[in-house]
Design a protein around this motif. Structure first.
Motif, mmCIF file in Angstrom:
data_model
loop_
_atom_site.group_PDB
_atom_site.id
_atom_site.type_symbol
_atom_site.label_atom_id
_atom_site.label_comp_id
_atom_site.label_asym_id
_atom_site.label_seq_id
_atom_site.Cartn_x
_atom_site.Cartn_y
_atom_site.Cartn_z
ATOM 1 N N LEU A 74 -41.261 -40.172 57.696
ATOM 2 C CA LEU A 74 -41.253 -41.683 57.541
ATOM 3 C C LEU A 74 -42.436 -42.326 57.224
ATOM 4 O O LEU A 74 -42.195 -43.171 56.413
ATOM 5 N N LYS A 75 -43.526 -41.948 57.728
ATOM 6 C CA LYS A 75 -44.546 -42.617 57.221
ATOM 7 C C LYS A 75 -45.039 -42.400 55.777
ATOM 8 O O LYS A 75 -45.249 -43.467 55.087
ATOM 9 N N ARG A 76 -44.658 -41.080 55.361
ATOM 10 C CA ARG A 76 -44.836 -41.024 53.895
ATOM 11 C C ARG A 76 -43.908 -41.729 52.940
ATOM 12 O O ARG A 76 -44.089 -42.338 52.031
ATOM 13 N N LEU A 77 -42.659 -41.736 53.457
ATOM 14 C CA LEU A 77 -41.597 -42.701 52.649
ATOM 15 C C LEU A 77 -42.060 -44.158 52.723
ATOM 16 O O LEU A 77 -41.914 -44.882 51.534
ATOM 17 N N LYS A 78 -42.457 -44.778 53.679
ATOM 18 C CA LYS A 78 -42.554 -45.964 54.160
ATOM 19 C C LYS A 78 -44.071 -46.204 53.197
ATOM 20 O O LYS A 78 -44.063 -47.569 52.486
ATOM 21 N N THR A 79 -44.729 -45.357 52.867
ATOM 22 C CA THR A 79 -46.108 -45.560 52.161
ATOM 23 C C THR A 79 -45.667 -45.708 50.847
ATOM 24 O O THR A 79 -46.312 -46.632 50.063
ATOM 25 N N LEU A 80 -44.994 -44.894 50.567
ATOM 26 C CA LEU A 80 -44.319 -44.568 48.996
ATOM 27 C C LEU A 80 -43.666 -46.142 48.773
ATOM 28 O O LEU A 80 -44.001 -46.534 47.338
ATOM 29 N N GLN A 81 -42.768 -46.446 49.485
ATOM 30 C CA GLN A 81 -42.069 -47.719 49.269
ATOM 31 C C GLN A 81 -42.919 -48.815 49.103
ATOM 32 O O GLN A 81 -42.971 -49.732 48.257
ATOM 33 N N GLU A 82 -43.970 -49.058 50.088
ATOM 34 C CA GLU A 82 -44.979 -50.112 50.053
ATOM 35 C C GLU A 82 -45.635 -50.073 48.756
ATOM 36 O O GLU A 82 -46.240 -51.108 48.306
ATOM 37 N N GLN B 239 -47.017 -52.571 43.382
ATOM 38 C CA GLN B 239 -47.258 -52.718 42.082
ATOM 39 C C GLN B 239 -46.460 -53.578 41.256
ATOM 40 O O GLN B 239 -46.574 -54.110 40.336
ATOM 41 N N LEU B 240 -44.853 -53.715 41.840
ATOM 42 C CA LEU B 240 -44.074 -54.819 41.374
ATOM 43 C C LEU B 240 -44.767 -56.128 41.598
ATOM 44 O O LEU B 240 -44.447 -56.956 40.812
ATOM 45 N N GLN B 241 -45.178 -56.309 42.894
ATOM 46 C CA GLN B 241 -45.795 -57.802 42.997
ATOM 47 C C GLN B 241 -46.888 -58.302 42.029
ATOM 48 O O GLN B 241 -47.050 -59.226 41.448
ATOM 49 N N LYS B 242 -47.595 -56.990 41.551
ATOM 50 C CA LYS B 242 -48.730 -57.408 40.655
ATOM 51 C C LYS B 242 -47.950 -57.651 39.302
ATOM 52 O O LYS B 242 -48.614 -58.624 38.700
ATOM 53 N N ILE B 243 -47.090 -56.953 38.906
ATOM 54 C CA ILE B 243 -46.249 -57.248 37.567
ATOM 55 C C ILE B 243 -45.749 -58.596 37.665
ATOM 56 O O ILE B 243 -45.807 -59.459 36.571
ATOM 57 N N GLU B 244 -45.085 -58.957 38.829
ATOM 58 C CA GLU B 244 -44.358 -60.286 38.954
ATOM 59 C C GLU B 244 -45.419 -61.620 38.814
ATOM 60 O O GLU B 244 -45.061 -62.390 38.102
ATOM 61 N N THR C 295 -38.755 -55.699 34.445
ATOM 62 C CA THR C 295 -37.230 -55.172 34.478
ATOM 63 C C THR C 295 -37.360 -53.831 35.002
ATOM 64 O O THR C 295 -36.658 -53.531 35.948
ATOM 65 N N LEU C 296 -38.048 -52.994 34.340
ATOM 66 C CA LEU C 296 -38.299 -51.528 34.615
ATOM 67 C C LEU C 296 -38.699 -51.365 36.020
ATOM 68 O O LEU C 296 -38.338 -50.594 36.726
ATOM 69 N N ALA C 297 -40.049 -52.367 36.308
ATOM 70 C CA ALA C 297 -40.431 -52.238 37.785
ATOM 71 C C ALA C 297 -39.549 -52.618 38.765
ATOM 72 O O ALA C 297 -39.478 -51.976 39.787
ATOM 73 N N ARG C 298 -38.579 -53.615 38.494
ATOM 74 C CA ARG C 298 -37.602 -53.930 39.624
ATOM 75 C C ARG C 298 -36.707 -52.785 39.872
ATOM 76 O O ARG C 298 -36.461 -52.422 40.981
ATOM 77 N N GLN C 299 -36.450 -51.988 38.639
ATOM 78 C CA GLN C 299 -35.557 -51.048 38.944
ATOM 79 C C GLN C 299 -35.985 -49.914 39.652
ATOM 80 O O GLN C 299 -35.363 -49.007 40.398
ATOM 81 N N VAL C 300 -37.127 -49.694 39.418
ATOM 82 C CA VAL C 300 -38.054 -48.542 40.057
ATOM 83 C C VAL C 300 -37.820 -48.841 41.542
ATOM 84 O O VAL C 300 -37.749 -48.098 42.388
#
Length: 511
Positions: free
Chosen positions: A482-490, A495-500, A154-159
């Motif tokens: 834009l590259k920095r933001l995209k990398t951050l989001q990915e 990390q969320l996918q690993k938790i899921e 739940t916390l990871a999804r919110q992040v």
């Protein structure tokens, strides 16, 4: 059981904060009065997970006239199991399902100890420990681990949602100059005012609920205390010590007599307090459930305003993770999810254990007050004044009086008379303690909610202010940003996918 009521109250503090309780009993003394009293007053109806360990089961065989008679042994064990089941089955239901066999275990600790002293790796079959350890491991891994990992998910999804929203807001603003950016920030000031209005409205509702519940519950306490005298004679029978008048008249034994009588009153008053607090907890729990519903509504309004801020800043509507129908996966802000109790280690008691999982435990706040009330001020106020007058009629019975039944009646009669005299004073003095305890529960809740809302508003404003400062001090390279933001989001999504995946694998393993 614990040797004093103070220790009982201390144990109750641990009980409210543990995942499971190991309640140790003895096969040779099945379900003593003290054990039944403790279960009834401190465990029953509180939604706790209890494992009952019936120790010294091997002594059942040793107590038989013919220990080698298998038929006699089976009959004795069956009778004993019936006694335990009759007393413990009420504590072994979860969501209407009977889990008695998963919660009650017959142990032979001395046999297990002897084997392990000879060989640390010795097989413990036949001692009950393999079955118990299997059950406790299943409980901790299947029930608790899933709940713990669910909270992490739940916390990871919110992040992820928060990061995605921030990136979506920031990208369109990169192309604007400082003047344009300041103009857009000024345009959303009314929306930020609406966010603080939502905070203030929810705060007022919490305060109104606080005042209503504090007054209602303190009045309930007064009424409860004032009516103790109505049932004292029947209620006190189970606590009344065995009376031996010679012990009282004998100076050498009078201290022991006094101690037994005082302990009886302590048990009586503590149990009465525990019975009342259970009712108070239900009322407070219901009030917090109502507040959790309000938090959901305020959270929805808050989210609509933040979406409007995004629209005005970017000239386009940003939809992030549209509501899926699940309360856990909706777009409610983090503070609202906390206020609703969704970041919990448990899924049942939203207003109680749920909030305890995220740093708010109103039951602990109550306990801090009621420990003082139940063992200190409350008992002391009543017991000390009435013990003296109780002894006077006992002395008046004379040395030749040997009728224990009359002594008991005289003691209860006098105790009730003195108790009723002091009840109004106790009700008046201690009702303020109750009022303060309830008030503190809601004050702590309000403080946490307001702080979380303030942090969210401050974070949103700081995000815009920092962008302005960056543009004022240096030219932002749009492609690099834009590259920095995209990398951050990915990275966050990864990390969320690993938790899921871990959560899904755990569910699959135990399904």
């Amino acid at each position: 059981m614990n040797d004093t009521e103070a220790r009982n109250e201390l144990s109750l503090g641990y009980v409210n904060n543990c995942h499971a309780i190991l309640f140790v009993m003895r096969a040779s003394q099945p379900c003593t009065l003290g054990e039944r009293r403790y279960l009834e007053n401190y465990i029953k109806g509180r939604g706790l997970s209890v494992f009952f360990l019936i120790n010294a089961w091997d002594q059942v065989k040793e107590s038989l006239i013919d220990p080698d008679d298998t038929a006699e042994l089976k009959a004795a064990e069956d009778r004993l199991r019936q006694v335990f089941k009759a007393n413990l089955s009420d504590y072994c239901y979860v969501d209407g399902q009977d889990i008695y066999d998963e919660r009650v275990f017959e142990l032979s600790s001395i046999q297990a100890l002897r084997r392990r002293l000879k060989n640390p790796q010795a097989d413990l079959s036949g001692t009950g420990f393999p079955e118990f350890m299997g059950a406790i491991n299943t409980f901790l891994t299947r029930e608790r681990a899933i709940a713990e990992l669910r909270q992490v998910r739940t916390l990871a999804r919110q992040v992820v949602n928060h990061t995605r929203e921030a990136v979506e807001r920031r990208i369109p603003l990169l192309e604007q100059n400082v003047a344009e950016l300041k103009s857009r920030i000024d345009s959303v000031e009314p929306e930020f005012k609406k966010l603080t209005d939502i905070r203030d409205q929810f705060q007022r509702e919490i305060f109104n609920t606080r005042d209503k519940q504090a007054r209602k519950i303190s009045e309930s306490f007064c009424s409860y205390v004032m009516n103790l005298g109505n049932t004292f004679e029947s209620d006190f029978l189970r606590y009344q010590p065995e009376l031996n008048l010679w012990d009282f008249l004998n100076n050498g034994k009078r201290e022991a007599f006094n101690a037994a009588l005082q302990k009886a009153f302590e048990q009586y008053m503590t149990d009465k307090c525990a019975a009342w607090t259970l009712t108070a907890e239900k009322d407070i729990n219901a009030a917090f459930k109502e507040l959790s519903r309000s938090a959901s509504q305020y959270g929805a309004s808050y989210h609509q305003v933040t979406e409007r801020i995004t629209e005005k800043l970017t000239d386009k509507q940003v939809k992030v993770n549209a509501a899926s129908g699940s309360t856990e996966d909706d777009n409610s802000p983090t503070w609202a999810k906390w206020a609703m109790g969704l970041l919990s280690l448990t899924s049942g008691n939203i207003a109680g254990f749920a909030m305890a999982g995220v740093g708010f435990d109103w039951k602990n706040i109550l306990l801090n007050y009621f420990t003082v009330l139940g063992v200190g001020a409350f008992i002391g106020t009543i017991i000390s004044p009435i013990l003296g007058p109780i002894y006077i009629p006992l002395l008046g019975l004379g040395v030749g009086f040997l009728q224990a039944d009359q002594a008991r009646k005289e003691l209860v009669k006098t105790a009730k008379k003195e108790l009723v005299r002091y009840l109004p004073q106790v009700a008046h003095e201690q009702s303020q303690t109750v009022y303060n305890a309830v008030k503190e529960c809601f004050d702590s809740y309000e403080k946490e909610v307001s702080q979380r809302i303030n942090d969210d508003i401050t974070s949103r404003k700081s995000e815009l202010d920092n962008l302005v400062k960056q543009k004022q001090t240096r030219e932002i390279n749009r492609e690099s940003e834009l590259k920095r933001l995209k990398t951050l989001q990915e990275d966050v999504i990864s990390q969320l996918q690993k938790i899921e995946a871990s959560y899904s694998n755990l569910l699959t393993y135990y399904s």
